[in-house]
Write a protein that holds these residues in place. Structure first.
Motif, mmCIF file in Angstrom:
data_model
loop_
_atom_site.group_PDB
_atom_site.id
_atom_site.type_symbol
_atom_site.label_atom_id
_atom_site.label_comp_id
_atom_site.label_asym_id
_atom_site.label_seq_id
_atom_site.Cartn_x
_atom_site.Cartn_y
_atom_site.Cartn_z
ATOM 1 N N VAL A 89 0.853 -1.195 0.000
ATOM 2 C CA VAL A 89 0.000 0.000 0.000
ATOM 3 C C VAL A 89 0.887 1.243 0.000
ATOM 4 O O VAL A 89 0.685 2.183 -0.775
ATOM 5 C CB VAL A 89 -0.941 0.021 1.229
ATOM 6 C CG1 VAL A 89 -1.686 1.342 1.300
ATOM 7 C CG2 VAL A 89 -1.923 -1.135 1.164
ATOM 8 N N SER A 92 2.675 1.669 -3.285
ATOM 9 C CA SER A 92 1.775 2.049 -4.384
ATOM 10 C C SER A 92 1.696 3.562 -4.530
ATOM 11 O O SER A 92 1.398 4.068 -5.611
ATOM 12 C CB SER A 92 0.379 1.466 -4.145
ATOM 13 O OG SER A 92 -0.294 2.190 -3.127
ATOM 14 N N GLN A 93 1.977 4.275 -3.451
ATOM 15 C CA GLN A 93 1.884 5.734 -3.477
ATOM 16 C C GLN A 93 3.143 6.381 -4.050
ATOM 17 O O GLN A 93 3.196 7.579 -4.262
ATOM 18 C CB GLN A 93 1.642 6.266 -2.055
ATOM 19 C CG GLN A 93 0.339 5.794 -1.467
ATOM 20 C CD GLN A 93 -0.846 6.216 -2.321
ATOM 21 O OE1 GLN A 93 -1.060 7.388 -2.564
ATOM 22 N NE2 GLN A 93 -1.600 5.236 -2.807
ATOM 23 N N PRO B 24 -2.447 -5.310 -3.065
ATOM 24 C CA PRO B 24 -2.492 -3.871 -2.798
ATOM 25 C C PRO B 24 -1.773 -3.059 -3.878
ATOM 26 O O PRO B 24 -2.220 -1.972 -4.256
ATOM 27 C CB PRO B 24 -1.765 -3.724 -1.450
ATOM 28 C CG PRO B 24 -1.796 -5.069 -0.845
ATOM 29 C CD PRO B 24 -1.757 -6.041 -1.986
ATOM 30 N N ILE B 28 -4.407 -0.583 -5.767
ATOM 31 C CA ILE B 28 -4.366 0.824 -5.364
ATOM 32 C C ILE B 28 -3.571 1.620 -6.385
ATOM 33 O O ILE B 28 -2.343 1.588 -6.399
ATOM 34 C CB ILE B 28 -3.742 0.980 -3.962
ATOM 35 C CG1 ILE B 28 -4.534 0.140 -2.966
ATOM 36 C CG2 ILE B 28 -3.744 2.455 -3.533
ATOM 37 C CD1 ILE B 28 -3.967 0.142 -1.577
ATOM 38 N N LYS B 29 -4.275 2.325 -7.269
ATOM 39 C CA LYS B 29 -3.566 3.095 -8.282
ATOM 40 C C LYS B 29 -3.753 4.605 -8.086
ATOM 41 O O LYS B 29 -3.054 5.387 -8.682
ATOM 42 C CB LYS B 29 -4.036 2.675 -9.676
ATOM 43 C CG LYS B 29 -3.633 1.209 -9.961
ATOM 44 C CD LYS B 29 -3.165 0.971 -11.367
ATOM 45 C CE LYS B 29 -4.328 0.711 -12.271
ATOM 46 N NZ LYS B 29 -5.048 -0.537 -11.933
ATOM 47 N N LYS B 30 -4.717 4.954 -7.230
ATOM 48 C CA LYS B 30 -4.926 6.380 -6.990
ATOM 49 C C LYS B 30 -3.954 6.888 -5.929
ATOM 50 O O LYS B 30 -3.495 6.134 -5.077
ATOM 51 C CB LYS B 30 -6.365 6.634 -6.511
ATOM 52 C CG LYS B 30 -7.367 6.565 -7.650
ATOM 53 C CD LYS B 30 -8.612 7.388 -7.360
ATOM 54 C CE LYS B 30 -9.392 6.864 -6.167
ATOM 55 N NZ LYS B 30 -10.729 7.452 -6.063
ATOM 56 N N ILE B 32 -3.207 8.512 -2.582
ATOM 57 C CA ILE B 32 -3.907 8.772 -1.327
ATOM 58 C C ILE B 32 -3.587 10.203 -0.902
ATOM 59 O O ILE B 32 -2.429 10.623 -0.942
ATOM 60 C CB ILE B 32 -3.453 7.762 -0.250
ATOM 61 C CG1 ILE B 32 -3.840 6.342 -0.671
ATOM 62 C CG2 ILE B 32 -4.046 8.117 1.102
ATOM 63 C CD1 ILE B 32 -3.261 5.254 0.210
#
Lengths: 242, 109
Positions: A89, A92-93, B24, B28-30, B32
């Motif tokens: 997670v 991914s950012q 994940p 999750i491609k956007k 945050i």
């Protein structure tokens, strides 16, 4: 315009080399452990090549060696490796537009603790070329170390194999301490996580909690508390459309 | 209990590990934007590595004294921002040195 600059792939390889060398020693110890537990050398190597994770593999070996249940095996892997979901997670950012779905499918295969930590420590976003460079040598180091450990483990004196057990923790310390030294909130987060981890380990009432859950519970709590108390500054978006 | 083929064990171990890592990253491609979640994700790697290290590392060598010496060497080297490799090798060297000292001194006491 061509500026003389190191390609991201080469930069990734160079950043991955210390991980690879650390993995050689740790996977060497894993190879010894797996063979001593009753696995064949090729089985230990296949486990390393398909999992590329220390804690999960260490937990899997006794279950496999004892002919344990697949449910037990699956749940132990899920719990121990759930931390990777948090890391994915987080990662991914940080990925740029070059890391499309097929590349995410490939790169996530080797998203280990150390690969994640090094990729996270890069400024700004990371691209696929850098990531492929970064994961290349750790993957082969992990597999090769397992092979050599499985074959040669018995030839080494026990004191040497015991000493190698500390190598992976040395790497973790090398990632955490410099950051904790320069950033007080990170230091507090580390301290909180360590205290909780010790409570789970030494308080009799809490010892029944499986280690994988302990990792998630302590890490999530410590990170959430610090995120509330000391939220990090929003990183500025880097705009290259000058 | 009937023993399964090694291949079943391999598929389960690798499959669970891969899915946990892959889902994940693919889903999750956007970006945050929530500041709490961003901060939480910032702290996560350091918290995870700390929990994995303490207290497990104390038991990594089979002898707590040698482990403490190795970890102390690692802490000092990491404090001075030495590379991953240097710190890892230093920790192993510390354990070996402690083992050597103990096996020479203990018989004399």
């Amino acid at each position: 315009m061509r500026v003389k600059k190191r390609s991201p792939f080469i930069t990734g390889i160079l950043d991955g080399l210390p991980i690879c060398l650390g993995y050689l020693s740790v996977s060497f110890a894993f190879g010894i452990f797996a063979v001593n537990s009753g696995l064949q050398v090729w089985q230990a190597v296949l486990l390393s090549m398909t999992n590329v994770t220390s804690a999960g593999q260490l937990a899997a070996v006794p279950i496999i060696a004892a002919g344990g249940s697949l449910i037990e095996l699956a749940s132990s892997q899920l719990v121990i490796n759930l931390r990777y979901a948090l890391m994915s997670v987080s990662l991914s950012q940080r990925l740029d537009g070059t890391v499309t779905v097929p590349h995410r499918l490939a790169i996530s295969f080797v998203n280990t603790d150390e690969v994640f930590a090094v990729a996270s420590s890069r400024p700004g976003t990371v691209g696929r070329r850098y990531l492929y460079g970064l994961i290349l040598t750790p993957f082969f180091g992990w597999s090769l170390g397992t092979l050599v450990g499985g074959i040669m483990g018995d030839l080494l004196p026990a004191v040497v194999t015991a000493a190698l057990g500390i190598a992976i923790y040395g790497m973790f310390i090398a990632i955490v301490i410099p950051k904790a030294r320069s950033e007080r909130p990170t230091a507090l987060c580390v301290l909180l996580a360590v205290v909780m981890s010790c409570l789970f380990h030494y308080l009799p009432a809490l010892q029944a909690v499986p280690q994988g859950f302990v990792i998630i519970l302590c890490a999530v709590t410590a990170s959430a508390v610090l995120a509330l108390v000391a939220p990090v500054e929003q990183p500025e978006e880097v705009d290259d459309h000058a | 209990m009937r023993e399964y083929s090694f291949w079943f064990y391999l598929i389960v171990t690798a499959g669970v590990t891969y899915l946990v890592r892959m889902l994940p990253l693919v889903l999750i491609k956007k970006k945050i934007t929530n500041r709490f979640i961003l901060s939480f994700l910032y702290y996560i790697p350091y918290a995870v590595l700390s929990v994995m290290t303490v207290p497990a590392a104390l038991y990594a060598t089979g002898n707590m004294i040698t482990a403490v010496v190795g970890l102390a060497v690692a802490l000092v080297l990491a404090w001075y921002r030495k590379s991953l490799l240097t710190v890892a090798v230093g920790a192993v060297a510390g354990v070996l040195a402690a083992q050597a000292v103990m096996s020479f001194i203990l018989p004399l006491v």
